[in-house]
Scaffold this active site. Structure first.
Site, PDB file in Angstrom:
ATOM      1  N   ASP A 107       0.655  -1.204  -0.187  1.00  0.00           N
ATOM      2  CA  ASP A 107       0.009   0.107  -0.127  1.00  0.00           C
ATOM      3  C   ASP A 107       1.008   1.110   0.115  1.00  0.00           C
ATOM      4  OD1 ASP A 107       1.228   0.172   2.474  1.00  0.00           O
ATOM      5  OD2 ASP A 107      -0.819  -0.448   3.548  1.00  0.00           O
ATOM      6  N   GLU A 118      -0.555  -8.949  -1.549  1.00  0.00           N
ATOM      7  CA  GLU A 118      -1.168  -8.647  -0.137  1.00  0.00           C
ATOM      8  C   GLU A 118      -2.332  -7.669  -0.578  1.00  0.00           C
ATOM      9  OE1 GLU A 118       1.431  -7.292   3.537  1.00  0.00           O
ATOM     10  OE2 GLU A 118       0.353  -5.486   2.425  1.00  0.00           O
ATOM     11  N   GLU A 140      -2.372   5.214   3.131  1.00  0.00           N
ATOM     12  CA  GLU A 140      -2.276   3.875   2.534  1.00  0.00           C
ATOM     13  C   GLU A 140      -3.670   3.039   2.185  1.00  0.00           C
ATOM     14  OE1 GLU A 140      -0.513   5.029   5.103  1.00  0.00           O
ATOM     15  OE2 GLU A 140       1.834   4.764   4.722  1.00  0.00           O
ATOM     16  N   HIS A 142       6.327   4.558  12.840  1.00  0.00           N
ATOM     17  CA  HIS A 142       6.565   5.362  11.869  1.00  0.00           C
ATOM     18  C   HIS A 142       5.403   5.957  11.178  1.00  0.00           C
ATOM     19  CE1 HIS A 142       5.523   2.877   8.460  1.00  0.00           C
ATOM     20  NE2 HIS A 142       5.828   1.693   9.363  1.00  0.00           N
ATOM     21  N   ARG A 144       2.570   7.989   9.345  1.00  0.00           N
ATOM     22  CA  ARG A 144       2.056   9.422   9.380  1.00  0.00           C
ATOM     23  C   ARG A 144       1.026   9.858  10.209  1.00  0.00           C
ATOM     24  NH1 ARG A 144       3.918   9.111   4.618  1.00  0.00           N
ATOM     25  NH2 ARG A 144       4.790  11.063   3.623  1.00  0.00           N
ATOM     26  N   HIS A 176      12.897   4.410  12.796  1.00  0.00           N
ATOM     27  CA  HIS A 176      12.930   4.659  11.180  1.00  0.00           C
ATOM     28  C   HIS A 176      13.746   5.780  10.879  1.00  0.00           C
ATOM     29  CE1 HIS A 176      10.505   5.514   7.623  1.00  0.00           C
ATOM     30  NE2 HIS A 176      10.229   4.184   7.627  1.00  0.00           N
TER      31      HIS A 176
HETATM   32  C1  UD1 Z   1       6.607   4.648   3.497  1.00  0.00           C
HETATM   33  C2  UD1 Z   1       5.143   4.256   3.248  1.00  0.00           C
HETATM   34  C3  UD1 Z   1       4.360   3.508   4.313  1.00  0.00           C
HETATM   35  C4  UD1 Z   1       5.522   2.212   4.796  1.00  0.00           C
HETATM   36  C5  UD1 Z   1       6.679   2.767   4.942  1.00  0.00           C
HETATM   37  C6  UD1 Z   1       7.627   1.552   5.523  1.00  0.00           C
HETATM   38  C7  UD1 Z   1       4.219   5.816   1.560  1.00  0.00           C
HETATM   39  C8  UD1 Z   1       3.186   7.182   1.448  1.00  0.00           C
HETATM   40  N1  UD1 Z   1       4.337   5.672   2.958  1.00  0.00           N
HETATM   41  O1  UD1 Z   1       6.671   5.548   4.551  1.00  0.00           O
HETATM   42  O2  UD1 Z   1       3.281   3.353   3.842  1.00  0.00           O
HETATM   43  O3  UD1 Z   1       4.691   1.837   5.904  1.00  0.00           O
HETATM   44  O4  UD1 Z   1       7.247   3.457   4.129  1.00  0.00           O
HETATM   45  O5  UD1 Z   1       8.808   1.870   6.223  1.00  0.00           O
HETATM   46  O6  UD1 Z   1       4.416   5.388   0.524  1.00  0.00           O
HETATM   47  N2  UD1 Z   1      14.189   7.901   4.812  1.00  0.00           N
HETATM   48  C9  UD1 Z   1      15.433   7.717   4.741  1.00  0.00           C
HETATM   49  N3  UD1 Z   1      15.979   6.689   4.340  1.00  0.00           N
HETATM   50  C10 UD1 Z   1      15.438   5.574   4.020  1.00  0.00           C
HETATM   51  C11 UD1 Z   1      13.900   5.821   4.171  1.00  0.00           C
HETATM   52  C12 UD1 Z   1      13.345   6.857   4.410  1.00  0.00           C
HETATM   53  O7  UD1 Z   1      16.437   8.864   4.870  1.00  0.00           O
HETATM   54  O8  UD1 Z   1      15.969   4.286   3.792  1.00  0.00           O
HETATM   55  C13 UD1 Z   1      13.436   9.125   5.124  1.00  0.00           C
HETATM   56  C14 UD1 Z   1      13.576  10.154   3.958  1.00  0.00           C
HETATM   57  O9  UD1 Z   1      14.071  11.382   4.469  1.00  0.00           O
HETATM   58  C15 UD1 Z   1      12.366  10.121   3.399  1.00  0.00           C
HETATM   59  C16 UD1 Z   1      11.542   9.887   4.632  1.00  0.00           C
HETATM   60  O10 UD1 Z   1      12.252   8.989   5.534  1.00  0.00           O
HETATM   61  O11 UD1 Z   1      12.109  11.608   2.773  1.00  0.00           O
HETATM   62  C17 UD1 Z   1      10.268   9.589   4.180  1.00  0.00           C
HETATM   63  O12 UD1 Z   1       9.792   8.342   3.362  1.00  0.00           O
HETATM   64  P1  UD1 Z   1       8.604   8.164   2.874  1.00  0.00           P
HETATM   65  O13 UD1 Z   1       8.962   6.737   2.089  1.00  0.00           O
HETATM   66  O14 UD1 Z   1       8.155   9.300   2.031  1.00  0.00           O
HETATM   67  O15 UD1 Z   1       7.657   7.916   3.977  1.00  0.00           O
HETATM   68  P2  UD1 Z   1       7.650   6.771   5.035  1.00  0.00           P
HETATM   69  O16 UD1 Z   1       7.137   7.318   6.221  1.00  0.00           O
HETATM   70  O17 UD1 Z   1       9.172   5.901   5.125  1.00  0.00           O
HETATM   71  N1  UDP Z   2      12.232  -4.538  10.064  1.00  0.00           N
HETATM   72  C1  UDP Z   2      13.490  -4.509   9.963  1.00  0.00           C
HETATM   73  N2  UDP Z   2      14.507  -3.735  10.608  1.00  0.00           N
HETATM   74  C2  UDP Z   2      14.117  -3.103  11.522  1.00  0.00           C
HETATM   75  C3  UDP Z   2      12.440  -3.067  11.788  1.00  0.00           C
HETATM   76  C4  UDP Z   2      11.539  -3.631  10.978  1.00  0.00           C
HETATM   77  O1  UDP Z   2      14.007  -5.392   8.826  1.00  0.00           O
HETATM   78  O2  UDP Z   2      14.905  -2.266  12.161  1.00  0.00           O
HETATM   79  C5  UDP Z   2      11.394  -5.345   9.321  1.00  0.00           C
HETATM   80  C6  UDP Z   2      10.344  -5.922  10.059  1.00  0.00           C
HETATM   81  O3  UDP Z   2      10.478  -7.375  10.263  1.00  0.00           O
HETATM   82  C7  UDP Z   2       9.119  -5.849   9.080  1.00  0.00           C
HETATM   83  C8  UDP Z   2       9.337  -4.725   8.083  1.00  0.00           C
HETATM   84  O4  UDP Z   2      10.515  -4.413   8.401  1.00  0.00           O
HETATM   85  O5  UDP Z   2       9.121  -7.167   8.048  1.00  0.00           O
HETATM   86  C9  UDP Z   2       8.350  -3.677   8.494  1.00  0.00           C
HETATM   87  O6  UDP Z   2       8.676  -2.543   7.843  1.00  0.00           O
HETATM   88  P1  UDP Z   2       7.920  -0.969   8.218  1.00  0.00           P
HETATM   89  O7  UDP Z   2       7.755  -1.157   9.781  1.00  0.00           O
HETATM   90  O8  UDP Z   2       8.805  -0.036   7.647  1.00  0.00           O
HETATM   91  O9  UDP Z   2       6.547  -1.048   7.367  1.00  0.00           O
HETATM   92  P2  UDP Z   2       5.208  -1.379   7.597  1.00  0.00           P
HETATM   93  O10 UDP Z   2       5.113  -2.750   7.887  1.00  0.00           O
HETATM   94  O11 UDP Z   2       4.559  -0.695   8.438  1.00  0.00           O
HETATM   95  O12 UDP Z   2       4.554  -1.352   6.129  1.00  0.00           O
END
Ligand code: UD1
Ligand code: UDP
Length: 376
Positions: free
Chosen positions: A102, A124, A138, A216, A218, A248
């Site tokens: 999602d 999924e 999402e 994490h 939003r 995160h």
């Molecule tokens: C995104 C997804 C959310 C998912 C989550 C998993 C959307 C709208 N949201 O949220 O559904 O549950 O990922 O974790 O698609 N960043 C880094 N390094 C990384 C990852 C993120 O620096 O490896 C920082 C960056 O500043 C980035 C910010 O996190 O701009 C937000 O990342 P983004 O993918 O927009 O949203 P998430 O909150 O991570």
């Molecule tokens: N996870 C990981 N390292 C971490 C925290 C979570 O590998 O430090 C894994 C966790 O086991 C799960 C996935 O990341 O499989 C969850 O990702 P996240 O919480 O970013 O996204 P969501 O599940 O909410 O979409």
């Protein structure tokens, strides 16, 4: 032979699609697999790709600090067009595009494929809270992806029912379990057997409970995170438990968490862990305290009670089975729910039953078989 293109961009999509990719790669007579990453996440995506030894064929590398929903969406759609529709002579034709879950990469991967007239397979599929505000954005991403998809892989009968209620034809829905469970059961078994090395952590102290935290979402930014941090500070006052929190990388999470929790005794803030050490950590936990979708499914599979810091979930099965409880982000409720589990051994045991409403560890082969049967 089917040319399958996988499009994804974040950590959870990579973890849940990796078993499907690896399985299809093991059947080269039937599948030719290609992988395109948006890199909506960079470091956390690379951690997950590394854990499963997956090298993308296309990498849009589009993560930007402070990316907004609209800015990342527009860059994804523009970048994915050339992946889906190549203008190079004799370029690969993709027969099907797989997306998962999602996220923005899910929805815009599906839309790019739809514009290129390539059938979309959604892994999924069918999870719903029926509240477009939660999880945001999402829930809407899932609804729209279902409209774009030709094939839907649902983890449970409940998810199938949700899709049918929205008018999706039964012949397009396959109940396979969640491929994320393939990953967690496999890694957990290999940690247990010693095939994968376990970590040497200096926590928790002998005899203490381990509380593993991730958060994490939003919709919790701001007041929700302030409240989560206060709850963790209160729980950290207990002398029978330690909290481990891999934080995160989103700055909306890092900033409040570092501000309120850095240096607090009994709280260990870590960088996001690689997948194998994270499964190792979950296996050692007394309680998982999270707002993650994936961990709500992994916890029950590992026999770990989960307290969910969200008001609503699209995964009701484990709540009905009694191994997951919803706490929302209210400080007092989080503290109460976790404390009950630490203090009440009977409750803890009743919530610690390993059970798998989300799959038996064989979703990947079911997805591969169903894909072939659909295109036959
Ligand atoms: C995104 C997804 C959310 C998912 C989550 C998993 C959307 C709208 N949201 O949220 O559904 O549950 O990922 O974790 O698609 N960043 C880094 N390094 C990384 C990852 C993120 O620096 O490896 C920082 C960056 O500043 C980035 C910010 O996190 O701009 C937000 O990342 P983004 O993918 O927009 O949203 P998430 O909150 O991570
Ligand atoms: N996870 C990981 N390292 C971490 C925290 C979570 O590998 O430090 C894994 C966790 O086991 C799960 C996935 O990341 O499989 C969850 O990702 P996240 O919480 O970013 O996204 P969501 O599940 O909410 O979409």
């Amino acid at each position: 032979m089917l040319n399958a293109l996988f499009i994804f961009g974040t950590r959870p999509e990579a973890i849940k699609l990796a078993p499907v990719i690896r399985h299809m790669q093991s059947r080269p007579a039937q599948f030719r697999v290609r992988v395109a990453v948006t890199a909506q996440h960079r470091q956390m995506l690379d951690q997950a790709l590394g854990a499963f030894h997956i090298t993308p064929d296309y990498d849009l590398n589009l993560m930007a600090a402070g990316q907004t929903l609209s800015s990342s969406a527009s860059r994804m759609l523009a970048g994915l067009e050339s992946v889906c529709v190549s203008t190079v002579p004799n370029a690969v034709r993709h027969d099907v595009v797989f997306v998962q879950g999602d996220t923005s990469s899910t929805l815009f991967g599906a839309l790019a494929a739809f514009y290129a007239r390539i059938p979309v397979a959604h892994v999924e599929a069918g999870l719903r809270t029926r509240d477009l505000a939660e999880p945001f954005p999402e829930e809407m991403h899932r609804v729209l992806t279902a409209r774009l998809a030709s094939i839907h892989f649902a983890s449970t009968e409940g998810a199938r029912g949700n899709l049918m209620a929205e008018g999706v034809e039964a012949s397009r829905i396959f109940v396979t379990g969640n491929s994320g469970i393939d990953a967690v059961l496999d890694v957990s078994a290999r940690l247990a057997s010693g095939e994968l090395p376990t970590n040497e952590w200096n926590f928790p102290a002998k005899g203490k409970h381990l509380i593993v935290v991730t958060a994490h979402r939003r919709e919790s930014f701001g007041a929700g995170f302030e409240s989560i941090c206060r709850a963790l500070r209160t729980l950290a006052l207990r002398d029978d438990a330690e909290i481990v929190y891999p934080v995160h990388r989103n700055p909306n999470v890092q900033d409040p968490v570092q501000q309120h929790l850095a240096g607090v005794p009994n709280i260990h803030l870590l960088d996001p862990l690689d997948y194998v050490p994270f499964v190792d950590l979950m296996r050692r936990a007394t309680v998982l305290l999270t707002d993650s979708g994936g961990i709500q499914e992994e916890g029950p599979s590992l026999g770990k009670p989960v307290v969910v810091m969200r008001a609503k979930t699209e995964r009701p099965e484990a709540i009905e089975a009694g191994t997951v409880r919803l706490a929302g982000t209210d400080e007092a409720v989080i503290v109460r729910e976790v404390a009950r589990l630490l203090d009440d051994e009977e409750l803890r045991h009743s919530m610690s039953r390993a059970h798998n409403p989300y799959g038996d560890g064989h979703a990947s082969e079911k997805i591969a078989d169903a894909t072939l049967s659909y295109f036959r």
